[in-house]
Scaffold this active site. Structure first.
Site, PDB file in Angstrom:
ATOM      1  N   ARG A  21       0.823  -1.216   0.000  1.00  0.00           N
ATOM      2  CA  ARG A  21       0.000   0.000   0.000  1.00  0.00           C
ATOM      3  C   ARG A  21       0.851   1.257   0.000  1.00  0.00           C
ATOM      4  O   ARG A  21       1.745   1.411   0.819  1.00  0.00           O
ATOM      5  CB  ARG A  21      -0.926   0.023   1.215  1.00  0.00           C
ATOM      6  CG  ARG A  21      -1.979  -1.044   1.132  1.00  0.00           C
ATOM      7  CD  ARG A  21      -2.780  -1.158   2.412  1.00  0.00           C
ATOM      8  NE  ARG A  21      -3.632  -2.343   2.315  1.00  0.00           N
ATOM      9  CZ  ARG A  21      -4.917  -2.364   2.633  1.00  0.00           C
ATOM     10  NH1 ARG A  21      -5.502  -1.294   3.108  1.00  0.00           N
ATOM     11  NH2 ARG A  21      -5.621  -3.465   2.499  1.00  0.00           N
ATOM     12  N   SER A 137     -22.661 -14.211  12.138  1.00  0.00           N
ATOM     13  CA  SER A 137     -22.041 -13.057  11.508  1.00  0.00           C
ATOM     14  C   SER A 137     -22.019 -13.223   9.988  1.00  0.00           C
ATOM     15  O   SER A 137     -21.631 -14.279   9.473  1.00  0.00           O
ATOM     16  CB  SER A 137     -20.608 -12.948  12.063  1.00  0.00           C
ATOM     17  OG  SER A 137     -19.865 -11.965  11.391  1.00  0.00           O
ATOM     18  N   LYS A 156     -19.132 -18.888  17.412  1.00  0.00           N
ATOM     19  CA  LYS A 156     -19.606 -18.049  16.305  1.00  0.00           C
ATOM     20  C   LYS A 156     -19.872 -18.898  15.074  1.00  0.00           C
ATOM     21  O   LYS A 156     -19.289 -19.964  14.886  1.00  0.00           O
ATOM     22  CB  LYS A 156     -18.576 -16.963  15.980  1.00  0.00           C
ATOM     23  CG  LYS A 156     -17.259 -17.475  15.436  1.00  0.00           C
ATOM     24  CD  LYS A 156     -16.468 -16.363  14.778  1.00  0.00           C
ATOM     25  CE  LYS A 156     -15.290 -16.921  13.986  1.00  0.00           C
ATOM     26  NZ  LYS A 156     -14.121 -17.233  14.805  1.00  0.00           N
ATOM     27  N   SER A 189     -19.639  -1.924   2.157  1.00  0.00           N
ATOM     28  CA  SER A 189     -18.956  -0.767   1.581  1.00  0.00           C
ATOM     29  C   SER A 189     -18.198  -1.058   0.302  1.00  0.00           C
ATOM     30  O   SER A 189     -17.912  -0.152  -0.461  1.00  0.00           O
ATOM     31  CB  SER A 189     -17.989  -0.205   2.613  1.00  0.00           C
ATOM     32  OG  SER A 189     -17.011  -1.165   2.927  1.00  0.00           O
ATOM     33  N   HIS A 217     -21.884   2.968   6.571  1.00  0.00           N
ATOM     34  CA  HIS A 217     -21.962   3.550   5.223  1.00  0.00           C
ATOM     35  C   HIS A 217     -23.365   4.025   4.877  1.00  0.00           C
ATOM     36  O   HIS A 217     -23.690   4.193   3.706  1.00  0.00           O
ATOM     37  CB  HIS A 217     -21.434   2.565   4.188  1.00  0.00           C
ATOM     38  CG  HIS A 217     -19.950   2.431   4.270  1.00  0.00           C
ATOM     39  ND1 HIS A 217     -19.089   3.321   3.661  1.00  0.00           N
ATOM     40  CD2 HIS A 217     -19.182   1.563   4.966  1.00  0.00           C
ATOM     41  CE1 HIS A 217     -17.854   2.980   3.951  1.00  0.00           C
ATOM     42  NE2 HIS A 217     -17.873   1.930   4.747  1.00  0.00           N
ATOM     43  N   THR A 245     -20.662   5.653  12.296  1.00  0.00           N
ATOM     44  CA  THR A 245     -19.433   6.438  12.378  1.00  0.00           C
ATOM     45  C   THR A 245     -19.749   7.922  12.285  1.00  0.00           C
ATOM     46  O   THR A 245     -20.758   8.319  11.710  1.00  0.00           O
ATOM     47  CB  THR A 245     -18.447   6.062  11.247  1.00  0.00           C
ATOM     48  OG1 THR A 245     -17.209   6.762  11.468  1.00  0.00           O
ATOM     49  CG2 THR A 245     -18.965   6.445   9.874  1.00  0.00           C
ATOM     50  N   LYS A 248     -17.451   9.452   8.368  1.00  0.00           N
ATOM     51  CA  LYS A 248     -17.727   9.329   6.941  1.00  0.00           C
ATOM     52  C   LYS A 248     -18.734  10.415   6.546  1.00  0.00           C
ATOM     53  O   LYS A 248     -18.356  11.579   6.438  1.00  0.00           O
ATOM     54  CB  LYS A 248     -18.106   7.891   6.605  1.00  0.00           C
ATOM     55  CG  LYS A 248     -16.847   7.000   6.744  1.00  0.00           C
ATOM     56  CD  LYS A 248     -17.035   5.513   6.613  1.00  0.00           C
ATOM     57  CE  LYS A 248     -15.694   4.798   6.841  1.00  0.00           C
ATOM     58  NZ  LYS A 248     -15.790   3.351   6.976  1.00  0.00           N
ATOM     59  N   THR A 278      -8.510   7.836  26.130  1.00  0.00           N
ATOM     60  CA  THR A 278      -8.906   9.242  26.228  1.00  0.00           C
ATOM     61  C   THR A 278     -10.121   9.514  25.346  1.00  0.00           C
ATOM     62  O   THR A 278     -10.183   9.025  24.213  1.00  0.00           O
ATOM     63  CB  THR A 278      -7.722  10.129  25.786  1.00  0.00           C
ATOM     64  OG1 THR A 278      -6.608   9.842  26.625  1.00  0.00           O
ATOM     65  CG2 THR A 278      -8.069  11.612  25.881  1.00  0.00           C
ATOM     66  N   THR A 363      -8.724  -6.181   1.530  1.00  0.00           N
ATOM     67  CA  THR A 363      -9.964  -5.421   1.665  1.00  0.00           C
ATOM     68  C   THR A 363     -11.084  -6.090   0.864  1.00  0.00           C
ATOM     69  O   THR A 363     -12.240  -6.111   1.292  1.00  0.00           O
ATOM     70  CB  THR A 363      -9.750  -3.964   1.201  1.00  0.00           C
ATOM     71  OG1 THR A 363      -8.608  -3.443   1.874  1.00  0.00           O
ATOM     72  CG2 THR A 363     -10.948  -3.098   1.508  1.00  0.00           C
TER      73      THR A 363
HETATM   74  C1  LIG Z   1     -14.992   2.466   7.932  1.00  0.00           C
HETATM   75  C2  LIG Z   1     -15.814   1.370   8.541  1.00  0.00           C
HETATM   76  C3  LIG Z   1     -15.854   1.186   9.916  1.00  0.00           C
HETATM   77  C4  LIG Z   1     -14.933   1.947  10.833  1.00  0.00           C
HETATM   78  O1  LIG Z   1     -15.318   3.281  10.919  1.00  0.00           O
HETATM   79  P1  LIG Z   1     -14.287   4.329  11.519  1.00  0.00           P
HETATM   80  O2  LIG Z   1     -15.120   5.336  12.230  1.00  0.00           O
HETATM   81  O3  LIG Z   1     -13.558   4.879  10.340  1.00  0.00           O
HETATM   82  O4  LIG Z   1     -13.379   3.576  12.433  1.00  0.00           O
HETATM   83  C5  LIG Z   1     -16.734   0.278  10.462  1.00  0.00           C
HETATM   84  N1  LIG Z   1     -17.546  -0.463   9.669  1.00  0.00           N
HETATM   85  C6  LIG Z   1     -17.518  -0.340   8.321  1.00  0.00           C
HETATM   86  C7  LIG Z   1     -18.436  -1.164   7.510  1.00  0.00           C
HETATM   87  C8  LIG Z   1     -16.639   0.570   7.719  1.00  0.00           C
HETATM   88  O5  LIG Z   1     -16.574   0.654   6.402  1.00  0.00           O
END
Ligand SMILES: *Cc1c(COP(=O)(O)O)cnc(C)c1O
Length: 407
Positions: A21, A137, A156, A189, A217, A245, A248, A278, A363
Site C-alpha cells: 500500500r 455473523s 460463532k 462498503s 456507510h 461512524t 464518513k 482518552t 480489503t
Molecule cells: C470504515 C468502517 C468502519 C470503521 O469506521 P471508523 O469510524 O472509520 O473507524 C466500520 N464499519 C464499516 C463497515 C466501515 O466501512
C-alpha cells in the site's frame, strides 16, 4: 535472528503480490472540496480531484460543523484531558450522545474514538454480558466486527453473505435456550449492496436473537433524518444495537452505538475499548453533533448525493465499464487484477489529476480488485466529465474488458 531480514521478507511478499500500500499525501482545500493538493514524494504539488473519499456529503467543510468546532476549541481548549471515567466526560460528549440517541430513536448512545473501536469493543464485550452467547455473523462483515467477534472468544457461526436461508439453517441448529446475536451491515462498503434487514429481524424475532447492525456507510445518507437504511425502511425500533461512524458522511471523526439505556450502561461499564482510552476532543464532539443536527433537517444533500451516484453509474454503463451496481451510493468498477488496478489508479492520478485508490486484497477477495468511486454533492459536472473521459481513454489503452458483470 535477523529481525530486519524478517521485516523485509514480510514487506516483499506484499510487493510481489502487487498489494503493497502506498499512501497518497493529500491536503484537502476547504471550500473547494473535492479538490486537494497532492504532494509528490519529490516535494512538488499538483491539484487533484478526490474520487474515493468517505466524506460522502462534504460535511467536512460545512460551515455549521466548522463553526461548532471553532467555538468549542476556543471555549474549552484542545483535548478532553482524560478518559470518560476520569475527567474526560464533558457537556460536548453528553450533547453528542443525546443527538445520536435521538437520531436513532433509542434511549441512549455511547461514543467511541472510532466506529472500528465501537464494533471491536462492543462485540467483544457482549459475551461477558451473556455467558454462552452465540454470534451469527455475515461473511462480508467489516474487519472491525470480525475482530470484535474474535476477541469475544464465544461460539460463532458465519452465514453466507446476505443468505437468510443459510442464517435460518444455522439458527435451527442452535440450542433454543442459548443467547444469540446476529451481526450484519446495512450497506456493504465494497460492493455497495444492502443487507436484508427486515428478513434478518424477522428471523431474530422467531429465534429470540439480539440484532447488531453496522450502518457506517448509511448514517447521514439514508432515511428522512439521516438515521440510515433502517430508518428509511421503518425498522430502527426493531434493532437492538445500531453502530455508526462520525467520520464518513458526518465528516468528522468518532464512532458510536445506539441502544437501550440498559445495554449502553452495560457496555459503558464493561468494554475496555471504551473505558481505558482518552475521550474525543470536545471540538470533535461538537463538530460531529453539529453535523448530525444539520443533516437531520436538511434532506437536500442526501438527495443530490443519490442523484450524483445515479448519474455516474449511468455514464459508466454507457461506456460499457464493468460496473457493480446494487442501487446504493457506492460505485465500484471491477478490474480483477491487483497490478492493473494499481496501474489504472497511478495513471488516473499522474495523467489526469484524478485520485481513486486501488482496492486490493485483503480489503476485497483476490480476483475482485476494483476502483471504488464515491461521487458526492461537491463533485461538479466538469469533474464528472473529466473522470468519464479519463476512464474511457484508459480502459482502451490498457485493453481492459467492458462486459457488464452484474445487472
Ligand atoms: C470504515 C468502517 C468502519 C470503521 O469506521 P471508523 O469510524 O472509520 O473507524 C466500520 N464499519 C464499516 C463497515 C466501515 O466501512
Amino acid at each position: 535472528m535477523d529481525y530486519d531480514a524478517r521485516i523485509d521478507a514480510a514487506l516483499n511478499r506484499l510487493h510481489e503480490e502487487g498489494r503493497y500500500r502506498v499512501f497518497i499525501d493529500i491536503e484537502r482545500q476547504k471550500g473547494a472540496f473535492p479538490r486537494a493538493l497532492w504532494r509528490r514524494p519529490d516535494g512538488s504539488t499538483r491539484e487533484v480531484t478526490i474520487w474515493c473519499g468517505n466524506d460522502y456529503l462534504g460535511m467536512g467543510q460545512h460551515p455549521h460543523v466548522l463553526e461548532a468546532m471553532h467555538a468549542a476549541l476556543d471555549a474549552t481548549g484542545a483535548g478532553s484531558g482524560g478518559t470518560r471515567n476520569i475527567s474526560g466526560t464533558t457537556v460536548y460528549h453528553k450533547a453528542l450522545e443525546a443527538e445520536i440517541a435521538d437520531l436513532h430513536q433509542k434511549e441512549a448512545a455511547l461514543v467511541f474514538t472510532s466506529a472500528y473501536i465501537a464494533n471491536d469493543a462492543t462485540l467483544s464485550t457482549l459475551p461477558q454480558l451473556f455467558p454462552g452467547l452465540v454470534i451469527l455473523s455475515d461473511e462480508l462483515n467489516h474487519a472491525s466486527m470480525i475482530q470484535g467477534i474474535r476477541h469475544g472468544r464465544c461460539e460463532k457461526h458465519i452465514f453466507r453473505h446476505n443468505d437468510v436461508a443459510h442464517l435460518r439453517e444455522l439458527l435451527e441448529g442452535l440450542d433454543p435456550e442459548a443467547p444469540k446475536l446476529i451481526a450484519f451491515e446495512s450497506v456493504y462498503s465494497m460492493d455497495g449492496d444492502f443487507g436484508p434487514i427486515e428478513e434478518i429481524l424477522d428471523l431474530a424475532d422467531e429465534f429470540n436473537a439480539l440484532t447488531y447492525i453496522d450502518e457506517v456507510h448509511a448514517v447521514g445518507m439514508y432515511g428522512p433524518r439521516g438515521g440510515g437504511v433502517a430508518e428509511r425502511d421503518g425498522l430502527m425500533h426493531r434493532i437492538d444495537i445500531i453502530n455508526g461512524t462520525l467520520g464518513k458522511a458526518f465528516g468528522v471523526m468518532g464512532g458510536y452505538i445506539a441502544a437501550s439505556a440498559r445495554m449502553v450502561d452495560a457496555i459503558r461499564s464493561y468494554a475496555p475499548g471504551f473505558i481505558f482510552t482518552t475521550s474525543l476532543p470536545p471540538a470533535v464532539a461538537a463538530g460531529a453533533a453539529a453535523s448530525i443536527r444539520h443533516l437531520k433537517t436538511d434532506p437536500h444533500l442526501r438527495e443530490i448525493h443519490q442523484t450524483q451516484a445515479r448519474v455516474l453509474k449511468t455514464r459508466l454503463r454507457a461506456l460499457g465499464l464493468p460496473l457493480i451496481d446494487h442501487g446504493s451510493h457506492i460505485v465500484p468498477v471491477h478490474v480483477g487484477d491487483p497490478v492493473k488496478c494499481k496501474m489504472l489508479s497511478d495513471r488516473l492520478l499522474e495523467d489526469h489529476g484524478i485520485y481513486v485508490q486501488p482496492i486490493n486484497f485483503p480489503t476485497v477477495p483476490r480476483g475482485t480488485e476494483r476502483l471504488r468511486f464515491t461521487p458526492s454533492p461537491v463533485h461538479g459536472p466538469d469533474e464528472m466529465d473529466r473522470l468519464i473521459a479519463a476512464l474511457d481513454t484508459l480502459w482502451s489503452q490498457c485493453a481492459l474488458n467492458r462486459a457488464d458483470l452484474t445487472g
